[in-house]
Design a protein around this motif. Structure first.
Motif, PDB file in Angstrom:
ATOM      1  N   ILE A  73       0.830  -1.220   0.000  1.00  7.48           N
ATOM      2  CA  ILE A  73       0.000   0.000   0.000  1.00  7.48           C
ATOM      3  C   ILE A  73       0.852   1.251   0.000  1.00  7.48           C
ATOM      4  N   ARG A  82       3.601   1.299  -1.969  1.00  4.52           N
ATOM      5  CA  ARG A  82       4.361   1.270  -3.222  1.00  4.52           C
ATOM      6  C   ARG A  82       4.336   2.656  -3.833  1.00  4.52           C
ATOM      7  N   HIS A  83       5.359   2.938  -4.603  1.00  8.87           N
ATOM      8  CA  HIS A  83       5.550   4.246  -5.205  1.00  8.87           C
ATOM      9  C   HIS A  83       4.308   4.805  -5.894  1.00  8.87           C
ATOM     10  N   GLU A  84       3.568   3.937  -6.584  1.00  7.31           N
ATOM     11  CA  GLU A  84       2.428   4.454  -7.340  1.00  7.31           C
ATOM     12  C   GLU A  84       1.246   4.813  -6.442  1.00  7.31           C
ATOM     13  N   PHE A  85       1.266   4.345  -5.165  1.00  8.69           N
ATOM     14  CA  PHE A  85       0.150   4.628  -4.254  1.00  8.69           C
ATOM     15  C   PHE A  85       0.462   5.690  -3.190  1.00  8.69           C
ATOM     16  N   PHE A  86       1.720   5.802  -2.814  1.00  9.86           N
ATOM     17  CA  PHE A  86       2.054   6.649  -1.655  1.00  9.86           C
ATOM     18  C   PHE A  86       3.479   7.163  -1.822  1.00  9.86           C
ATOM     19  N   PRO A  87       3.743   8.406  -1.375  1.00  7.12           N
ATOM     20  CA  PRO A  87       5.068   8.966  -1.657  1.00  7.12           C
ATOM     21  C   PRO A  87       6.232   8.320  -0.894  1.00  7.12           C
TER      22      PRO A  87
END
Lengths: 279, 304
Positions: free
Chosen positions: B111, B113-118
């Motif tokens: 959750i 991961r780069h695409e979901f959270f900075p």
């Protein structure tokens, strides 16, 4: 063209009395042309509220059509997807358009991962009864949607890029520039100025009050002042501060608007959940 | 022992005027003993406010223990916003039902991961530690004795009986009743016919739950649906207050707390639900309360 903000909050949905006037839902913005064509930007929790409204009409009968532009796939911009009820009615034609989140990771794989069996009982995009068409945008290109012309552009957002949109319909232009942090506040990147050029409304990331920005640099968001710089240089006619900090109460946002407007040649409002506004 | 509710909503957070009193944040409950040991149950969006409170009280590294019922978004989404995780030296032990602690690491890491959270989990200053729980395999955490209980929810879920300070309470969320649908590891577009084995499995799960709840002072129970809503969505994996009352009466639970409210239920509707089921419980001599954000309950001595 009309606009309605269904979610204006950044990062985290905030419930409670202090957030009622501007609203606590995360990012979701609806645009409607004079002829009734509709476009949605982002699927934050605000999209679940729009969904309820859509389900009172053609979407309930499986006859709705909706293109959705994603700025990027951070959770606050997609967390409404599994609960966007038009997906559950067969026949609705829903498209999600956005750039690949990172090189080597497709938009489709990212949204599949969001609905993986660990995280969601939906267990994958293929179980959305309406189906969904996922279309990858190459930032910098123009996309034509029913009723809308959309110019896209990549803007820096911390360690990733988000896609900004310049949307034209009925002779009016709205520019959506959220989740962006320029290398220096007073030096917006050229793409931002192109996208916001003489826009009737510029919606801009304003996650931080100017005084709080110094200690929040690098997280990929702008202070309120950054939107003013873009609006003034690009000749935008109105600026809407957007992606409000989850800790910013209604009174705090009022104060930010007042201070920002006092130093802006362009009229400034703060985006708020509520009614349709004419562009 | 004390219980404090930080998020009482199911599915997704619901801001706005209609949820001001009961609260709009998703599943998160804090429990503590008289001597100050603390457990966090579920890491929904309510966990952000809990983290801010803990940070204000003690802006120093601590060791937190988080029991997860399962890893659907509404039960883990608060974790990246738990401010103590950003204090170096903080340790966070996460307990959940998964085939391996390593898999849990992947899922929780997933959750952020780069695409979901900075900020990815690996970059967060707190040290995370993952533990697998198994239904029926009891564990001790500080002053708490914890018993995981299998529940009926898509892809599995566990409840927890928590004993401490000579009293006990149980967290029973998320779960469907044990009648029409047996949740397994695949997507259900509607109820599927039950096999003889399925019926046996459901009965066994129900029996084990009732047995584990025996004599518990307070049960916090997934009562997402009203009966008419349940009738339309029996395959969604949630219960009604009526079904919760039935289980609690059989187990001799003293007090039932309605929890995991549907996101569509407004404060006015919640008021009606609270009044109706308080009265209905009184008939059967069980106290039925309706949870709201910020509610704190004292868990009494063991019921007899």
């Amino acid at each position: 063209m009309k606009i309605r903000f269904w979610g204006v909050r950044g990062s985290f949905a905030m419930s409670g009395r202090e957030f009622l006037r501007y609203g606590g839902n995360t990012t979701s913005v609806e645009l409607v042309t004079d002829a009734g064509k509709r476009l949605l930007i982002d699927l934050g929790t605000g999209a679940t509220e729009l969904a309820k409204e859509l389900m009172t009409g053609e979407f309930c009968k499986g006859q709705g059509a909706l293109p959705i532009l994603l700025s990027h796939t951070h959770l606050d911009h997609i967390q409404g997807l599994p609960f966007f009820s038009p997906f559950f009615i067969k026949g609705n034609q829903i498209r999600i358009l956005g750039a690949a989140p990172l090189s080597g990771i497709s938009l489709e794989a990212t949204l599949q991962n969001q609905l993986s069996p660990h995280y969601s009982p939906l267990n994958g995009l293929e179980n959305l009864a309406a189906g969904v068409k996922i279309e990858t945008i190459i930032p910098g290109t123009t996309v034509t949607l029913p009723g809308f012309e959309v110019l896209t552009g990549a803007v820096p957002h911390g360690s990733m890029w988000t896609t900004a949109y310049r949307i034209t319909a009925d002779g009016k232009t709205v520019t959506f520039l959220s989740d962006v942090e320029y290398p220096a506040i007073d030096e917006p990147i050229p793409a931002a100025l192109v996208l916001a050029h003489e826009a009737d409304l510029l919606i801009h990331d304003a996650m931080y009050a100017d005084d709080d920005y110094e200690r929040s640099k690098g997280w990929g968001h702008s202070p309120a002042r950054a939107g003013v710089v873009v609006a003034e240089r690009a000749g935008a006619k109105k600026l809407a501060l957007f992606h409000h900090n989850p800790d910013a109460t209604d009174d705090m946002i009022d104060a930010v608007v007042e201070r920002t407007a006092a130093r802006s040649a362009v009229p400034v409002i703060a985006a708020a959940e509520g009614n349709y506004l004419d562009i | 022992m004390q219980i404090t509710f930080w998020g009482v909503r199911g599915s997704y957070p619901v801001p706005g005027a209609a949820t001001v009193r009961y609260g709009g944040q998703t599943s998160c409950v804090e429990t503590s003993t008289a001597s100050g040991d603390t457990l966090i149950v579920d890491a929904g969006t309510g966990m952000r406010a809990l983290g801010n409170k803990l940070f204000r009280e003690a802006p120093a590294p601590e060791h937190y223990h988080v029991l997860l019922s399962h890893v659907h978004w509404d039960h883990i989404q608060g974790l990246p916003f738990f401010s103590p995780a950003y204090i170096p030296g903080t340790k966070i032990s996460v307990y959940a039902l998964l085939t391996a602690a390593d898999e849990l690491h992947q899922v929780i890491g997933g959750i952020t991961r780069h695409e979901f959270f900075p900020m990815p989990l690996e970059a967060v200053p707190a040290q995370f530690e993952f533990h697998q729980v198994e239904p029926g395999v009891e564990l001790d955490i500080g002053g708490f004795h914890v018993t995981p209980i299998a529940l009926n929810h898509p892809f599995g879920s566990v409840g927890y009986r928590i004993d401490g300070d000579g009293s006990s309470w149980a967290y029973v969320s998320d779960t469907a009743p044990f009648t029409e649908v047996l949740h397994k590891q695949h997507f259900l577009s509607g109820p599927e016919p039950l096999s003889a084995d399925d019926r046996v499995a459901l009965a066994a799960m129900r029996d084990a739950l009732v047995r584990r709840l025996a004599g518990v002072d307070t049960a916090v129970y997934d009562t997402h649906f009203l009966p008419d809503e349940y009738a339309r969505f029996p395959h969604y994996g949630h219960s009604t207050p009526d079904q919760a009352i039935e289980i609690c009466l059989e187990a001799g639970v003293r007090r039932l707390v309605l929890y995991h409210h549907a996101p569509t239920h407004s404060d006015e509707q919640m008021d009606r639900i609270a009044a109706e089921y308080l009265a209905r419980g009184a008939i059967h001599n069980i106290e039925v309360l309706t949870s709201f954000e910020g509610m704190t309950l004292e868990v009494g001595p063991e019921a007899t």
